[in-house]
Write a protein that holds these residues in place. Structure first.
Motif, mmCIF file in Angstrom:
data_model
loop_
_atom_site.group_PDB
_atom_site.id
_atom_site.type_symbol
_atom_site.label_atom_id
_atom_site.label_comp_id
_atom_site.label_asym_id
_atom_site.label_seq_id
_atom_site.Cartn_x
_atom_site.Cartn_y
_atom_site.Cartn_z
ATOM 1 N N LYS A 166 3.422 71.434 127.181
ATOM 2 C CA LYS A 166 3.817 71.580 125.785
ATOM 3 C C LYS A 166 4.840 70.509 125.394
ATOM 4 N N GLY A 167 5.748 70.187 126.281
ATOM 5 C CA GLY A 167 6.715 69.118 126.013
ATOM 6 C C GLY A 167 6.034 67.783 125.800
ATOM 7 N N LEU A 168 4.975 67.567 126.536
ATOM 8 C CA LEU A 168 4.180 66.353 126.377
ATOM 9 C C LEU A 168 3.497 66.331 125.013
ATOM 10 N N LEU A 169 2.914 67.448 124.637
ATOM 11 C CA LEU A 169 2.284 67.541 123.318
ATOM 12 C C LEU A 169 3.322 67.401 122.206
ATOM 13 N N ASP A 170 4.479 67.989 122.392
ATOM 14 C CA ASP A 170 5.543 67.864 121.390
ATOM 15 C C ASP A 170 5.960 66.400 121.194
ATOM 16 N N ALA A 171 5.985 65.628 122.271
ATOM 17 C CA ALA A 171 6.326 64.201 122.161
ATOM 18 C C ALA A 171 5.265 63.464 121.349
ATOM 19 N N ILE A 172 4.011 63.804 121.555
ATOM 20 C CA ILE A 172 2.926 63.186 120.790
ATOM 21 C C ILE A 172 3.026 63.596 119.325
ATOM 22 N N GLN B 187 5.713 64.434 117.678
ATOM 23 C CA GLN B 187 6.851 63.748 117.056
ATOM 24 C C GLN B 187 6.441 62.341 116.625
ATOM 25 N N GLU B 188 5.640 61.697 117.457
ATOM 26 C CA GLU B 188 5.122 60.379 117.098
ATOM 27 C C GLU B 188 4.247 60.472 115.848
ATOM 28 N N ALA B 189 3.492 61.566 115.733
ATOM 29 C CA ALA B 189 2.642 61.775 114.548
ATOM 30 C C ALA B 189 3.494 61.873 113.291
ATOM 31 N N GLU B 190 4.576 62.618 113.362
ATOM 32 C CA GLU B 190 5.482 62.741 112.216
ATOM 33 C C GLU B 190 6.006 61.367 111.808
ATOM 34 N N ASN B 191 6.388 60.560 112.795
ATOM 35 C CA ASN B 191 6.901 59.223 112.503
ATOM 36 C C ASN B 191 5.840 58.348 111.852
ATOM 37 N N ARG B 192 4.619 58.407 112.374
ATOM 38 C CA ARG B 192 3.535 57.584 111.821
ATOM 39 C C ARG B 192 3.193 58.011 110.393
ATOM 40 N N LEU B 193 3.181 59.324 110.160
ATOM 41 C CA LEU B 193 2.876 59.807 108.814
ATOM 42 C C LEU B 193 3.913 59.330 107.808
ATOM 43 N N GLN B 194 5.173 59.381 108.182
ATOM 44 C CA GLN B 194 6.223 58.913 107.274
ATOM 45 C C GLN B 194 6.014 57.449 106.908
ATOM 46 N N ILE C 209 1.540 58.070 130.748
ATOM 47 C CA ILE C 209 1.378 59.523 130.696
ATOM 48 C C ILE C 209 1.024 59.947 129.268
ATOM 49 N N LEU C 210 1.763 59.430 128.292
ATOM 50 C CA LEU C 210 1.494 59.776 126.893
ATOM 51 C C LEU C 210 0.097 59.334 126.459
ATOM 52 N N GLU C 211 -0.312 58.138 126.856
ATOM 53 C CA GLU C 211 -1.640 57.641 126.488
ATOM 54 C C GLU C 211 -2.745 58.474 127.135
ATOM 55 N N ALA C 212 -2.575 58.807 128.410
ATOM 56 C CA ALA C 212 -3.582 59.628 129.102
ATOM 57 C C ALA C 212 -3.667 61.012 128.467
#
Length: 173
Positions: free
Chosen positions: A48-54, A56-63, A8-11
């Motif tokens: 929106k919850g789906l986008l928020d999960a993506i 959050q992953e962006a924040e982790n990757r940036l760190q 789901i996240l990848e799609a």
């Protein structure tokens, strides 16, 4: 994370990055992920919850990406690592970063403080290296790298190695 949740996240990521968040429906995501639309709502409540999960992953990757810059003690290496950063993005991750670029124009997802620690480190590096206007150099480098990353993500920069070498030599002290 379950395979279905990951699908789901990848799609969603692929569709949001290439079709746009507003243009993508949860039913389209469900079809591409080969799951029921109800499963999306079960895992993420709504689009929106789906986008928020993506995000959050962006924040982790940036760190993770910024860590080597933030802990670097050699000012020239700070500049070099910063320049090399956009060139280190794997093409398999382009959709992920395309989406980040799109969302920075949307107020709900724009976070001006996200880059602050790196900008402060770049400012420190330019100051240590004796640049006349470290504040403007920092702004210029950030804007240059932002445009460069956009060009890379759109596959407009064909000779990445030569381009990176050019920038590295331009900022050598």
């Amino acid at each position: 994370m379950t395979d279905k949740k990951e699908n789901i996240l990848e799609a969603a990521l692929q569709l949001f990055a290439n079709e746009g968040y507003n243009a993508t429906s949860t039913s389209t995501i469900a079809k591409q992920a080969k799951v029921s639309e109800g499963l999306i709502f079960r895992h993420f409540e709504n689009k929106k919850g789906l986008l928020d999960a993506i995000m959050q992953e962006a924040e982790n990757r940036l760190q993770v990406m910024f860590t080597s810059i933030l802990f670097e003690e050699d000012p020239q290496e700070v500049i070099d690592k910063t320049i090399k950063l956009p060139f280190s993005i794997k093409e398999s991750e382009y959709d992920f970063w395309k989406l980040q670029f799109q969302l920075k124009w949307q107020t709900a997802y724009y976070n001006p403080n996200k880059m602050k620690p790196v900008s402060e480190k770049i400012f420190w590096a330019f100051s240590q290296l004796g640049y006349e206007n470290p504040e403007y150099e920092t702004q210029l480098l950030n804007q240059l790298l932002d445009a460069l990353a956009a060009g890379l993500l759109r596959n407009e920069i064909k000779d990445k190695t030569t381009y990176q070498s050019f920038l590295l030599s331009k900022y050598q002290r």
